[in-house]
Design a protein around this motif. Structure first.
Motif, PDB file in Angstrom:
ATOM      1  N   LYS A 159      -9.506  -2.429   2.778  1.00  0.00           N
ATOM      2  CA  LYS A 159      -8.069  -2.404   2.511  1.00  0.00           C
ATOM      3  C   LYS A 159      -7.366  -3.695   2.891  1.00  0.00           C
ATOM      4  CE  LYS A 159      -7.692   2.616   2.991  1.00  0.00           C
ATOM      5  NZ  LYS A 159      -6.995   3.743   3.673  1.00  0.00           N
ATOM      6  N   TYR A 188       5.184  -6.123   0.024  1.00  0.00           N
ATOM      7  CA  TYR A 188       3.822  -5.605   0.189  1.00  0.00           C
ATOM      8  C   TYR A 188       3.811  -4.480   1.223  1.00  0.00           C
ATOM      9  CZ  TYR A 188       2.718 -10.217  -1.856  1.00  0.00           C
ATOM     10  OH  TYR A 188       2.647 -11.333  -2.656  1.00  0.00           O
ATOM     11  N   TYR A 190       2.321  -1.795   1.447  1.00  0.00           N
ATOM     12  CA  TYR A 190       0.999  -1.215   1.692  1.00  0.00           C
ATOM     13  C   TYR A 190       0.169  -2.069   2.652  1.00  0.00           C
ATOM     14  CZ  TYR A 190       0.997  -4.146  -2.518  1.00  0.00           C
ATOM     15  OH  TYR A 190       1.242  -5.151  -3.431  1.00  0.00           O
ATOM     16  N   GLN A 193       0.579  -2.379   7.900  1.00  0.00           N
ATOM     17  CA  GLN A 193      -0.316  -2.064   9.018  1.00  0.00           C
ATOM     18  C   GLN A 193      -1.074  -3.293   9.508  1.00  0.00           C
ATOM     19  OE1 GLN A 193      -3.882   0.233   7.784  1.00  0.00           O
ATOM     20  NE2 GLN A 193      -3.160  -0.048   5.669  1.00  0.00           N
ATOM     21  N   GLU A 516      -7.436   1.540  -7.133  1.00  0.00           N
ATOM     22  CA  GLU A 516      -6.075   1.090  -6.836  1.00  0.00           C
ATOM     23  C   GLU A 516      -6.034   0.341  -5.508  1.00  0.00           C
ATOM     24  OE1 GLU A 516      -1.447   2.689  -6.597  1.00  0.00           O
ATOM     25  OE2 GLU A 516      -3.075   4.106  -6.967  1.00  0.00           O
ATOM     26  N   THR A 517      -6.790   0.835  -4.528  1.00  0.00           N
ATOM     27  CA  THR A 517      -6.867   0.146  -3.238  1.00  0.00           C
ATOM     28  C   THR A 517      -7.404  -1.258  -3.414  1.00  0.00           C
ATOM     29  OG1 THR A 517      -7.205   2.223  -2.041  1.00  0.00           O
ATOM     30  CG2 THR A 517      -7.890   0.200  -0.926  1.00  0.00           C
ATOM     31  N   LEU A 520      -4.666  -3.517  -5.008  1.00  0.00           N
ATOM     32  CA  LEU A 520      -3.645  -3.894  -4.038  1.00  0.00           C
ATOM     33  C   LEU A 520      -4.135  -4.983  -3.097  1.00  0.00           C
ATOM     34  CD1 LEU A 520      -2.188  -0.370  -3.133  1.00  0.00           C
ATOM     35  CD2 LEU A 520      -1.226  -2.079  -4.675  1.00  0.00           C
ATOM     36  N   LYS A 527       1.125  -4.491  -8.200  1.00  0.00           N
ATOM     37  CA  LYS A 527       1.868  -3.373  -8.789  1.00  0.00           C
ATOM     38  C   LYS A 527       1.898  -3.471 -10.314  1.00  0.00           C
ATOM     39  CE  LYS A 527       3.206  -0.955  -5.207  1.00  0.00           C
ATOM     40  NZ  LYS A 527       2.734   0.448  -5.032  1.00  0.00           N
TER      41      LYS A 527
END
Length: 684
Positions: A159, A188, A190, A193, A516-517, A520, A527
C-alpha cells in the motif's frame, strides 16, 4: 568568382549581429490594433494586461519588448519570463525579427531558467556550490527511490506509494508551500497513514541533494524565493538590475512564482503581467487564479489593460463563451469581440447515448471533410480521458485514423491493459503474455518467477479454476508467496459464483480485489485511472460474452484505421484531446462531448465554488479553441454498471447559456423542439 558575379544577379543577405542597439523604425501603430498599441506604449509602472483568448497577447508582449529596446532601454535591464522553453525561444526569435538585431544581454527564459542563472551567482548563500548539478525528473525519482529503500524497514510494500508518487507529493508540497500533511489530506487521503514516513523521506531527500551539491527543478524556485527574501545583497542586486519585469501566462503562476515576480519587480515597480483569469485551469498543478485576481491589490495604482479583440473565432462562438463566463463571480469582466464574419450559431447536439454520440461525431467529421475541412483541423475534446472509449471504438470500426494528443489511446493505457490481462487469462488460459503481465504486477514476483508459475500451470494441464486451488507455495520463497497469494485472490473473485461470464462484473471484481490499491500506490493521477476502469466496465455492458468483448478490444488495439481515407497523408487524422491538453491551441472545428452533469463539470467540483468556477473556465477554454464550428454534445442517457441506464441531465454549463447562443440539433428519436418552435434534425 568574378565571372559568376558578372553573369548572375546577386541578392544580398544580411546576418543580424549582436548589437547593443541599432537604428530601427518600427511602425508600432500600423502593426497593432488600438488595444495592443496602448499596452505597448503606455505600460509603465505596475500593469495588468487581461488578454482574452485569441487576442494576440504574445504579439503584444514582443512589441512591448521591442518598444522598450527602441527607446534605449538596455536589454540587460529587462527580465522576460515565460512558462516553457519553446515560448521563450519564440519570443526571443520574433523580437529579433522585428528589431533586425539580437538584443545582447536580455534576461529571457522560464522561471526555472531564471532561477538557475541567479542561483549560480549566489549559490553559497543557499548552501550550495556554484557548480551545483540539476536533477531532471528521472534523476529526482531515482534519488527518492534510494531514500525509500533506506527507509524500507518501515514500509508496507503493498500500500505504500511508489517513488514516482512520493516525488509528486513532495513536488506539490514545495510548489504550493503546503506541508506534507496538508497535501496528503487534500489530494491523497488514502496515504495519510504514511505521513510520518513520507516526511522522513522528504528530509532524507533534501539531505542527499545537499550532500551531492544538486538541486531539483523545484529547488530552483524555492531557493530563489528564499534568497530574495533573506539576502539583502542578492535582492538589491537583482531588483536594481531589472528595471522592467514582464511575465507571460501569469494566470498559471503558483504561490512561489508570484512571490518571485513581486520581489524582482518591487524596486522600480515596472511589472507587466499578461494573462487571462478566464483561462486559469491548472490548480491541480498548484496554479493560483488568486495571483492574477489580487494583483491590483498587491500593487496599488495598477493600470489594467484589456485585449478583447479576438482574431480566432467566429462571433457566434464568442457570444456563447462570453455568456458562459457571466456565471463566474471571481473574475475580471471582459467581453471578447470577433474580427471575423458570422458563420452560424454553435450546435447543441442532443443524442440518445454514448454510442449515438460516437456515431454522430464520426458521421459529422466525414461530412466536414467532404465540405473542405481537413481532418487534422477538427478536434474532439473531453473533460476526462475515459469519455473517449466509445468514440475510439467507433473510429476503429469505421477505419478512421486518429491521434490522442498528449496521451495514450484509451485502450492502450497501462492500467486498462492490466485489467484486461486478467480477463484474457480467463478466456485463453495459454496466453503467456497476459500471465506474465498480471504476475509481475504482484509484489515480489519478477519475470523469472512469473515464467516458472506459467510453465508449471501448462504442465498440470488443468483449468485455471483448478490451478487456483492448487497449493504450489512450496516452490517459492516467502516474498514470492505473498504476491502469488494476491494473484490467487483476484483471480478467484473474478471467476467466482455470480460472475456468469459478465465482463463488467469481472472488471469491477479485479478492481475491488486489490488492483485499486495498486493503482493508488503507483500513479499520481490514481483517481482518474480508477474512473477509467469503472468506465471500461460500463463500456462492456453491451457484450453478453467475455470473449466477444475481448475480441473487439483486440481488434481495436491492432488496427490503426488507415483504410477508409487512403490519403497518403500521415497528418490526416482526427485529433482527440482532453481540454487541459488543448489549451493554447486552435482548430477549425471543435466537438465537445460528454456534456452531462457528473461528467462535465467533474463530480469533485460539485461542492466547492472555486472548483466549479474553474470547471466553467475549462468549458470556456474548450469553446474558444474553435475557429469556425462548435458542437456541444449531450447524451441523454449513460450506463452506470451499478445503477444501470440512467438519465444524464444536461451539464449546467449548457443550462446557463441563453437559447440565443446556439441552435439545437436533434439526433435520432430524441426529438425536442427548438425555442422558436422550428426543428433542426440530423439523421444518422
Amino acid at each position: 568568382m568574378g565571372c559568376v558575379s558578372s553573369r548572375f544577379k546577386m541578392k544580398k543577405y544580411t546576418l543580424y549581429e549582436d548589437h547593443e542597439k541599432v537604428e530601427t523604425h518600427i511602425d508600432f501603430k500600423g502593426n497593432l490594433n488600438a488595444e495592443q498599441y496602448e499596452v505597448v506604449t503606455k505600460a509603465d509602472g505596475s500593469c495588468l494586461v487581461l488578454a482574452g483568448a485569441g487576442s494576440g497577447k504574445t504579439r503584444t508582449l514582443i512589441y512591448r519588448l521591442a518598444y522598450l529596446l527602441e527607446r534605449g532601454v538596455p536589454p540587460s535591464s529587462i527580465l522576460l519570463m515565460t512558462f516553457t522553453n519553446k515560448a521563450a525561444r519564440e519570443m526571443k526569435d520574433r523580437a529579433e525579427m522585428i528589431l533586425k538585431y539580437t538584443p545582447k544581454g536580455l534576461f529571457c527564459g522560464t522561471f526555472h531558467h531564471v532561477g538557475n542563472r541567479i542561483l549560480r551567482k549566489f549559490a553559497s548563500l543557499v548552501g550550495f556550490g556554484p557548480d551545483f548539478g540539476i536533477l531532471d525528473r528521472h534523476d529526482s525519482r531515482d534519488l527518492v527511490r534510494a531514500c525509500v529503500k533506506k527507509q524500507n524497514y518501515k514500509i508496507k510494500k503493498e500500500k505504500f506509494p511508489k517513488p514516482s508518487v512520493i516525488q509528486s507529493i513532495i513536488s506539490f508540497s514545495a510548489n504550493t508551500d503546503k506541508t506534507i500533511e496538508k497535501v496528503l489530506s487534500e489530494k491523497y487521503p488514502y496515504f495519510t497513514q504514511f505521513t510520518g514516513e513520507i516526511n522522513e523521506i522528504k528530509e532524507l531527500y533534501s539531505k542527499k541533494k545537499k550532500n551531492s551539491n544538486s538541486m531539483d527543478y523545484d529547488d530552483l524556485l524555492v531557493k530563489l524565493r528564499w534568497l530574495l527574501k533573506n539576502s539583502p545583497s542578492a535582492r538589491e542586486y537583482y531588483t536594481e538590475k531589472f528595471h522592467y519585469v514582464m511575465v507571460d501566462e501569469y494566470q498559471d503562476t503558483n504561490l512561489i512564482q508570484a512571490d518571485i515576480v513581486d520581489m524582482l519587480g518591487g524596486n522600480h515597480n515596472n511589472i507587466l503581467v499578461v494573462g487571462d483569469d478566464a483561462q486559469s485551469i491548472y490548480s491541480f498543478r498548484g496554479a493560483r487564479v488568486e495571483n492574477i485576481l489580487s494583483f491590483p491589490e498587491r500593487f496599488p495604482g495598477t493600470k489594467t489593460f484589456k485585449l478583447e479583440t479576438n482574431y480566432r473565432s467566429a462571433p457566434e462562438i464568442l457570444d456563447l463563451a462570453n455568456d458562459s463566463l457571466l456565471n463566474n463571480d471571481d473574475q475580471f469582466p471582459k467581453k471578447l469581440k470577433s474580427v471575423n464574419p458570422p458563420l452560424g450559431k454553435p450546435a447543441l447536439v442532443e443524442v440518445n447515448d454514448l454510442y449515438q454520440q460516437a456515431s454522430f461525431v464520426v458521421q459529422r467529421v466525414l461530412e466536414m471533410r467532404g465540405e473542405g475541412v481537413e481532418m487534422k483541423d477538427v478536434v474532439v475534446l473531453f473533460r476526462a480521458h475515459y469519455q473517449s472509449a466509445e468514440l475510439e471504438m467507433e473510429l476503429v470500426k469505421r477505419g478512421i485514423p486518429y491521434v490522442v494528443r498528449g496521451g495514450i489511446r484509451f485502450f492502450e493505457q497501462a492500467h486498462i491493459k492490466d485489467v484486461l490481462a486478467y480477463l484474457r487469462i480467463i478466456v485463453n488460459p495459454l496466453d503467456e503474455i497476459s500471465w506474465m503481465r498480471v504476475l509481475t504486477l504482484c509484489p515480489g514476483i519478477g519475470p523469472g518467477y512469473a515464467t516458472r508459475i506459467f510453465e508449471h500451470f501448462k504442465k498440470t494441464g488443468v483449468t485455471v479454476k483448478d490451478f487456483l486451488n492448487m497449493d504450489i507455495s512450496g516452490m517459492f520463497p516467502q516474498k514470492v508467496r505473498a504476491g502469488y497469494k494476491g494473484f490467487i485472490k483476484t483471480m478467484r473473485i473474478a471467476t467466482g459464483p455470480g460472475i456468469d461470464n459478465d465482463p463488467g462484473m469481472m472488471i469491477n471484481s479485479v478492481l475491488e480485489a486489490g488492483y485499486e490499491t495498486r493503482v493508488l500506490a503507483n500513479f499520481e493521477n490514481a483517481k482518474d485511472r480508477v474512473d477509467d476502469i469503472h468506465e471500461l466496465a460500463n463500456f462492456s455492458h453491451d457484450y453478453n460474452e467475455l470473449k466477444d468483448f475481448l475480441n473487439d478490444i483486440t481488434l481495436r488495439e491492432n488496427f490503426r484505421g488507415e483504410t477508409i481515407l487512403n490519403t497518403g497523408d500521415d497528418e490526416e487524422q482526427l485529433v482527440l484531446s482532453t481540454i487541459h491538453q488543448a489549451k493554447g491551441l486552435e482548430w477549425d472545428a471543435v466537438m465537445l462531448i460528454g456534456l452531462c452533469e457528473g461528467q462535465f463539470p467533474h463530480p469533485k467540483a460539485m461542492n466547492e465554488k472555486s472548483e466549479m468556477e474553474e470547471e466553467r473556465r475549462l468549458f470556456y477554454v474548450a469553446a474558444t479553441r474553435a475557429r469556425k464550428y462548435l458542437y456541444l454534445i449531450h447524451p441523454a442517457t449513460r450506463y452506470d454498471y451499478q445503477k444501470g441506464t440512467v438519465i444524464a441531465r444536461e451539464s449546467r454549463f449548457l443550462e446557463e447559456l441563453s437559447s440565443e447562443d446556439y441552435e439545437i440539433w436533434e439526433v435520432g428519436r430524441d426529438r425536442r423542439r427548438c425555442p422558436d418552435d422550428e426543428e433542426s434534425m440530423i439523421e444518422l
